[in-house]
Design a protein around this motif. Structure first.
Motif, PDB file in Angstrom:
ATOM      1  N   GLY A   1      26.988   4.783   8.147  1.00  0.00           N
ATOM      2  CA  GLY A   1      26.793   5.773   9.185  1.00  0.00           C
ATOM      3  C   GLY A   1      25.501   6.543   9.071  1.00  0.00           C
ATOM      4  O   GLY A   1      25.386   7.664   9.576  1.00  0.00           O
ATOM      5  N   TRP A   2      24.516   5.976   8.408  1.00  0.00           N
ATOM      6  CA  TRP A   2      23.230   6.630   8.256  1.00  0.00           C
ATOM      7  C   TRP A   2      22.379   6.423   9.504  1.00  0.00           C
ATOM      8  O   TRP A   2      22.584   5.495  10.278  1.00  0.00           O
ATOM      9  N   GLY A   3      21.376   7.239   9.682  1.00  0.00           N
ATOM     10  CA  GLY A   3      20.491   7.137  10.827  1.00  0.00           C
ATOM     11  C   GLY A   3      19.466   6.028  10.670  1.00  0.00           C
ATOM     12  O   GLY A   3      19.375   5.369   9.621  1.00  0.00           O
ATOM     13  N   ASP A   4      18.661   5.832  11.730  1.00  0.00           N
ATOM     14  CA  ASP A   4      17.649   4.769  11.719  1.00  0.00           C
ATOM     15  C   ASP A   4      16.612   4.969  10.617  1.00  0.00           C
ATOM     16  O   ASP A   4      16.054   4.005  10.098  1.00  0.00           O
ATOM     17  N   GLY A   5      16.354   6.222  10.254  1.00  0.00           N
ATOM     18  CA  GLY A   5      15.367   6.484   9.212  1.00  0.00           C
ATOM     19  C   GLY A   5      15.754   5.913   7.862  1.00  0.00           C
ATOM     20  O   GLY A   5      14.889   5.616   7.030  1.00  0.00           O
ATOM     21  N   ALA A   6      17.057   5.721   7.659  1.00  0.00           N
ATOM     22  CA  ALA A   6      17.522   5.171   6.389  1.00  0.00           C
ATOM     23  C   ALA A   6      17.107   3.721   6.216  1.00  0.00           C
ATOM     24  O   ALA A   6      16.932   3.253   5.086  1.00  0.00           O
ATOM     25  N   VAL A   7      16.944   2.987   7.324  1.00  0.00           N
ATOM     26  CA  VAL A   7      16.545   1.584   7.254  1.00  0.00           C
ATOM     27  C   VAL A   7      15.192   1.458   6.571  1.00  0.00           C
ATOM     28  O   VAL A   7      15.004   0.661   5.648  1.00  0.00           O
ATOM     29  N   ALA A   8      14.242   2.267   7.021  1.00  0.00           N
ATOM     30  CA  ALA A   8      12.906   2.239   6.426  1.00  0.00           C
ATOM     31  C   ALA A   8      12.952   2.696   4.975  1.00  0.00           C
ATOM     32  O   ALA A   8      12.294   2.106   4.103  1.00  0.00           O
ATOM     33  N   PHE A   9      13.733   3.735   4.694  1.00  0.00           N
ATOM     34  CA  PHE A   9      13.820   4.257   3.326  1.00  0.00           C
ATOM     35  C   PHE A   9      14.356   3.205   2.360  1.00  0.00           C
ATOM     36  O   PHE A   9      13.823   3.023   1.267  1.00  0.00           O
ATOM     37  N   ILE A  10      15.421   2.512   2.755  1.00  0.00           N
ATOM     38  CA  ILE A  10      16.017   1.488   1.895  1.00  0.00           C
ATOM     39  C   ILE A  10      15.009   0.374   1.610  1.00  0.00           C
ATOM     40  O   ILE A  10      14.835  -0.063   0.465  1.00  0.00           O
ATOM     41  N   GLY A  11      14.337  -0.108   2.653  1.00  0.00           N
ATOM     42  CA  GLY A  11      13.371  -1.186   2.479  1.00  0.00           C
ATOM     43  C   GLY A  11      12.216  -0.788   1.587  1.00  0.00           C
ATOM     44  O   GLY A  11      11.777  -1.556   0.721  1.00  0.00           O
ATOM     45  N   ILE A  12      11.703   0.429   1.781  1.00  0.00           N
ATOM     46  CA  ILE A  12      10.594   0.911   0.956  1.00  0.00           C
ATOM     47  C   ILE A  12      11.039   1.068  -0.497  1.00  0.00           C
ATOM     48  O   ILE A  12      10.306   0.717  -1.427  1.00  0.00           O
ATOM     49  N   ALA A  13      12.255   1.555  -0.700  1.00  0.00           N
ATOM     50  CA  ALA A  13      12.761   1.753  -2.061  1.00  0.00           C
ATOM     51  C   ALA A  13      12.912   0.429  -2.796  1.00  0.00           C
ATOM     52  O   ALA A  13      12.508   0.300  -3.963  1.00  0.00           O
ATOM     53  N   VAL A  14      13.476  -0.563  -2.125  1.00  0.00           N
ATOM     54  CA  VAL A  14      13.642  -1.882  -2.754  1.00  0.00           C
ATOM     55  C   VAL A  14      12.279  -2.499  -3.047  1.00  0.00           C
ATOM     56  O   VAL A  14      12.045  -3.061  -4.126  1.00  0.00           O
ATOM     57  N   GLY A  15      11.359  -2.393  -2.091  1.00  0.00           N
ATOM     58  CA  GLY A  15      10.020  -2.927  -2.307  1.00  0.00           C
ATOM     59  C   GLY A  15       9.315  -2.254  -3.464  1.00  0.00           C
ATOM     60  O   GLY A  15       8.630  -2.908  -4.264  1.00  0.00           O
ATOM     61  N   ALA A  16       9.488  -0.941  -3.589  1.00  0.00           N
ATOM     62  CA  ALA A  16       8.870  -0.208  -4.689  1.00  0.00           C
ATOM     63  C   ALA A  16       9.424  -0.660  -6.038  1.00  0.00           C
ATOM     64  O   ALA A  16       8.680  -0.756  -7.029  1.00  0.00           O
ATOM     65  N   LEU A  17      10.715  -0.945  -6.087  1.00  0.00           N
ATOM     66  CA  LEU A  17      11.317  -1.439  -7.323  1.00  0.00           C
ATOM     67  C   LEU A  17      10.739  -2.802  -7.704  1.00  0.00           C
ATOM     68  O   LEU A  17      10.485  -3.074  -8.885  1.00  0.00           O
ATOM     69  N   LEU A  18      10.527  -3.666  -6.716  1.00  0.00           N
ATOM     70  CA  LEU A  18       9.935  -4.974  -6.993  1.00  0.00           C
ATOM     71  C   LEU A  18       8.508  -4.825  -7.522  1.00  0.00           C
ATOM     72  O   LEU A  18       8.107  -5.518  -8.462  1.00  0.00           O
ATOM     73  N   ILE A  19       7.744  -3.925  -6.919  1.00  0.00           N
ATOM     74  CA  ILE A  19       6.375  -3.686  -7.373  1.00  0.00           C
ATOM     75  C   ILE A  19       6.383  -3.161  -8.809  1.00  0.00           C
ATOM     76  O   ILE A  19       5.582  -3.589  -9.657  1.00  0.00           O
ATOM     77  N   ALA A  20       7.305  -2.245  -9.086  1.00  0.00           N
ATOM     78  CA  ALA A  20       7.397  -1.679 -10.439  1.00  0.00           C
ATOM     79  C   ALA A  20       7.728  -2.753 -11.463  1.00  0.00           C
ATOM     80  O   ALA A  20       7.147  -2.783 -12.561  1.00  0.00           O
ATOM     81  N   TRP A  21       8.646  -3.659 -11.125  1.00  0.00           N
ATOM     82  CA  TRP A  21       8.980  -4.739 -12.052  1.00  0.00           C
ATOM     83  C   TRP A  21       7.785  -5.658 -12.268  1.00  0.00           C
ATOM     84  O   TRP A  21       7.495  -6.069 -13.394  1.00  0.00           O
ATOM     85  N   ALA A  22       7.092  -5.992 -11.183  1.00  0.00           N
ATOM     86  CA  ALA A  22       5.940  -6.893 -11.298  1.00  0.00           C
ATOM     87  C   ALA A  22       4.852  -6.306 -12.181  1.00  0.00           C
ATOM     88  O   ALA A  22       4.187  -7.028 -12.943  1.00  0.00           O
ATOM     89  N   LEU A  23       4.660  -5.004 -12.102  1.00  0.00           N
ATOM     90  CA  LEU A  23       3.582  -4.348 -12.853  1.00  0.00           C
ATOM     91  C   LEU A  23       4.025  -3.820 -14.216  1.00  0.00           C
ATOM     92  O   LEU A  23       3.235  -3.208 -14.932  1.00  0.00           O
TER      93      LEU A  23
END
Length: 371
Positions: A172-194
């Motif tokens: 039941g989250w708003g549309d803004g949560a979609v972007a937040f989730i994607g950015i958070a997952v992407g940031a975790l991948l970048i952190a693992w890579a580096l």
């Protein structure tokens, strides 16, 4: 927008797609960016450097895609990866067939194009065979088989297969949560890579990871923002200019290889027009060729013998059929699709990895038999 402005935008989108793809080709040639190579390094040497570079590209593309969603530049429901119908069996089996084929064919579709730019004649043969197999699976004999079998096995996922949208809807989250989730997952991948010091200190890893990720992001912007017209001057409908599907597209190479052959064969047919995918195929070859010539690394390369030829031909057929069945290749699903966090793309990527592992085992079997 009048027809003249629309045609001008069409030309601009094609040139922009060509430019982004040329940068992709040059970076891939410079850094040896290759999914199969990354997996091979792990299997044969236990070296995760190129895999971390590949995950860095994935993370950059994911963060960038969802950032553009967050600021309203693109609509995630208009990508080719958005669907409530998840064809999970097609994604897994098609991905596995593609992964197996890319091992036999010395690289995936993008690597084939990069190698052509570097002077590989055997990759040129792979391109033609893969393109024909792709076209047959889009509209020919294997398309009929695909439609009658694996494509019928699916389940519904509302509001769509991108996991951030599904999760936000469930909670039941708003549309803004979609972007937040994607950015958070992407940031975790970048952190693992580096997280690996060698990767952080490697120019190639930064250029290959961040650079390739940026080109995927760039193509999303070209297709979904620059090329979006809310009202076509003739049909009065919203349109994504120069796309084959009529929806927002990013970098992918299996189906575009087929469309490139179709455009070349029917060049005199005025109904056959250039699309973003065809411009991407040509752009990758051109970018790799420019870098190869500039660095004096351009080398003509042919088949080593009969078995080498046979393996590459079989690999090309597997990639053509598998890539279309899975709705994309290591770039189309593994980077562009995964950047949207589409479940179908994640399943296709899992299939590609499994198929590549089987391909490595098959190659090892051949070597042991010869020995």
């Amino acid at each position: 927008m009048n027809p003249s402005d629309f045609q001008s935008l069409y030309t601009t989108v094609l040139w922009a797609a060509f430019a982004v793809s040329a940068v992709f080709g040059a970076i891939a040639h410079r850094t040896h960016f290759c999914t199969m190579g990354a997996l091979s390094d792990i299997v044969n040497m236990g070296d995760w450097t190129r895999m971390r570079m590949w995950v860095l590209a994935m993370g950059v593309a994911m963060v960038g895609f969802h950032a553009m969603v967050g600021v309203g530049w693109i609509d995630p429901t208009q990508t080719i990866y958005f669907s409530g119908r998840v064809i999970w069996l097609s994604a897994l089996l098609g991905g596995a067939l593609f992964g197996f084929g890319m091992v036999l064919g010395s690289g995936c579709g993008s690597k084939t194009l990069v190698r052509i730019g570097g002077g590989s004649l055997k990759s040129l043969v792979v391109f033609f065979v893969m393109g024909v197999a792709s076209f047959a699976t889009l509209r020919g004999i294997t398309a009929v088989l695909r439609d009658a079998t694996v494509d019928r096995v699916a389940f519904q996922m509302e509001p769509g297969s991108p996991l951030p949208m599904w999760l936000a809807a469930r909670l039941g989250w708003g549309d803004g949560a979609v972007a937040f989730i994607g950015i958070a997952v992407g940031a975790l991948l970048i952190a693992w890579a580096l997280a690996d010091r060698e990767v952080r200190r490697s120019t190639n890893a930064w250029l290959g990871g961040a650079g390739i990720g940026a080109t995927v992001l760039g193509m999303w912007w070209v297709s979904g923002h620059l090329g979006f017209v809310p009202e076509h001057p003739q049909t009065l409908e919203a349109v994504y200019v120069a796309t084959q599907s009529g929806r927002m597209e990013a970098l992918t190479f299996t189906a575009p290889m087929a469309y490139t052959l179709d455009w070349l064969i029917y060049f005199s047919d005025k109904n056959k027009i250039l699309t973003l995918g065809v411009a991407s195929v040509v752009g990758v070859v051109a970018g790799a060729a420019v870098h190869a010539l500039a660095t004096r690394s351009f080398r003509w390369e042919g088949f080593a013998g009969t078995r080498d030829t046979a393996l590459h031909l079989v690999g090309a057929v597997c990639m053509g059929i598998g890539g279309v069945t899975a709705m994309g290749c290591t770039i189309g699903q593994g980077l562009s699709g995964v950047s949207t966090l589409s479940l179908t793309s994640l399943l296709a990527l899992a299939g590609i990895v499994a198929g590549a592992w089987a391909g490595f085992r098959f190659q090892l079997w051949l070597l042991e038999r010869d020995g």
